[in-house]
Write an enzyme that holds these catalytic residues in place. Structure first.
Site, PDB file in Angstrom:
ATOM      1  N   GLY A  21      -9.655  -1.152   4.732  1.00 35.93           N
ATOM      2  CA  GLY A  21      -8.384  -0.910   5.405  1.00 35.93           C
ATOM      3  C   GLY A  21      -7.353  -0.447   4.396  1.00 35.93           C
ATOM      4  N   CYS A  22      -6.100  -0.368   4.829  1.00 39.75           N
ATOM      5  CA  CYS A  22      -5.025   0.082   3.941  1.00 39.75           C
ATOM      6  C   CYS A  22      -4.526  -1.083   3.085  1.00 39.75           C
ATOM      7  CB  CYS A  22      -3.872   0.670   4.758  1.00 39.75           C
ATOM      8  SG  CYS A  22      -3.085  -0.527   5.877  1.00 39.75           S
ATOM      9  N   MET A  23      -3.578  -0.803   2.210  1.00 41.20           N
ATOM     10  CA  MET A  23      -2.980  -1.874   1.408  1.00 41.20           C
ATOM     11  C   MET A  23      -2.177  -2.810   2.307  1.00 41.20           C
ATOM     12  SD  MET A  23      -1.816  -0.224  -2.256  1.00 41.20           S
ATOM     13  CE  MET A  23      -1.368  -1.846  -2.887  1.00 41.20           C
ATOM     14  N   LYS A  27      -7.072  -7.707   3.012  1.00 41.32           N
ATOM     15  CA  LYS A  27      -8.478  -7.571   2.616  1.00 41.32           C
ATOM     16  C   LYS A  27      -8.885  -8.639   1.605  1.00 41.32           C
ATOM     17  CE  LYS A  27      -8.062  -3.380   1.093  1.00 41.32           C
ATOM     18  NZ  LYS A  27      -6.583  -3.324   1.300  1.00 41.32           N
ATOM     19  N   GLU A 100     -12.113  -4.470  -4.763  1.00 42.66           N
ATOM     20  CA  GLU A 100     -11.582  -3.138  -5.092  1.00 42.66           C
ATOM     21  C   GLU A 100     -12.660  -2.187  -5.620  1.00 42.66           C
ATOM     22  OE1 GLU A 100      -8.702  -2.563  -4.085  1.00 42.66           O
ATOM     23  OE2 GLU A 100      -7.281  -4.177  -4.482  1.00 42.66           O
ATOM     24  N   CYS A 156       3.430  -1.827   9.604  1.00 39.63           N
ATOM     25  CA  CYS A 156       4.192  -0.728   9.007  1.00 39.63           C
ATOM     26  C   CYS A 156       5.505  -1.276   8.450  1.00 39.63           C
ATOM     27  CB  CYS A 156       4.464   0.359  10.044  1.00 39.63           C
ATOM     28  SG  CYS A 156       5.430   1.751   9.405  1.00 39.63           S
ATOM     29  N   CYS A 194       2.378   3.318   9.389  1.00 44.05           N
ATOM     30  CA  CYS A 194       1.663   3.772  10.581  1.00 44.05           C
ATOM     31  C   CYS A 194       1.523   5.291  10.533  1.00 44.05           C
ATOM     32  CB  CYS A 194       2.414   3.351  11.845  1.00 44.05           C
ATOM     33  SG  CYS A 194       4.006   4.173  12.057  1.00 44.05           S
TER      34      CYS A 194
END
Length: 203
Positions: A21-23, A27, A100, A156, A194
């Site tokens: 996923g994104c930062m 995660k 990572e 976001c 987003c």
């Protein structure tokens, strides 16, 4: 020839779990939770992280929320392999965590596959996209190989909707497309965005 049931049951099954996923999607928090659960179940667990990631701790995997887990920092797949194989000679290793994976060289994917084939559970994290919203190295290759994939989203930081992109900010402005791909930093350099709020300057 069909193997008998006893043979199947005696073989320890390995597999690969990918958390992506994104930062700021949580995660590493999920990564730590899974490894701790395995440790609680009396499995031998070992975690690795890339040396380049020193945002919160050197010898620990650290989530943005501040959760910590002891880990071994390594410079390359070769160093990870050397240290892990030495540990395996000392005692059985049931679960390997690698945080990572986008920061490792490409040999990491083949080694992850090898470990799973040897009956080890491998849990990895990695950004699915870089700041340009292009597929990130290693994560794109492990995605179709993993038995379990969890893609997490964030909030976001501009509008509050769910976010699946990583926005790089330099001097208060969206980063240019041509800025370096790897730039490890903290909250000041990146935001979760987003689709509508994400921006990239193509200079």
């Amino acid at each position: 020839m069909i193997p008998n049931r006893d043979t199947i049951e005696q073989k320890q099954l390995g597999w690969v779990e990918l958390i992506t996923g994104c930062m700021f999607a949580g995660k590493t928090e999920e990564f730590i939770k899974r490894l701790r659960r395995h440790a609680f179940a009396k499995r031998n667990v070992i975690a690795f992280k890339p040396v380049i990631d020193t945002r919160y701790a050197v010898n620990e995997v650290a989530s943005h929320a501040g959760t910590l887990l002891p880990s071994i920092p390594v410079n390359s797949t070769a160093e990870l392999k050397e240290k892990l194989e030495a540990k395996i000679l000392e005692k059985k290793v049931d679960v390997v965590g690698i945080d990572e994976i986008q920061f490792f060289d490409e040999a990491i994917v083949d080694y992850i596959e090898e470990l799973a084939d040897r009956g080890i559970i491998v849990i990895v994290t990695g950004l699915d996209k870089d700041f340009r919203s292009q597929p990130f190295k290693n994560v794109d290759r492990i995605l179709p190989l993993a038995e379990m994939v969890d893609k997490l989203t964030a909030i976001c930081q501009k509008c509050g909707n769910f976010a699946n992109r990583t926005q790089r900010i330099i001097d208060g402005k969206p980063a240019d497309w041509n800025s370096p791909l790897i730039l490890v930093d903290g909250n000041d350099s990146y935001e979760a965005r987003c689709r509508n709020c994400y921006q990239i300057e193509k200079g």
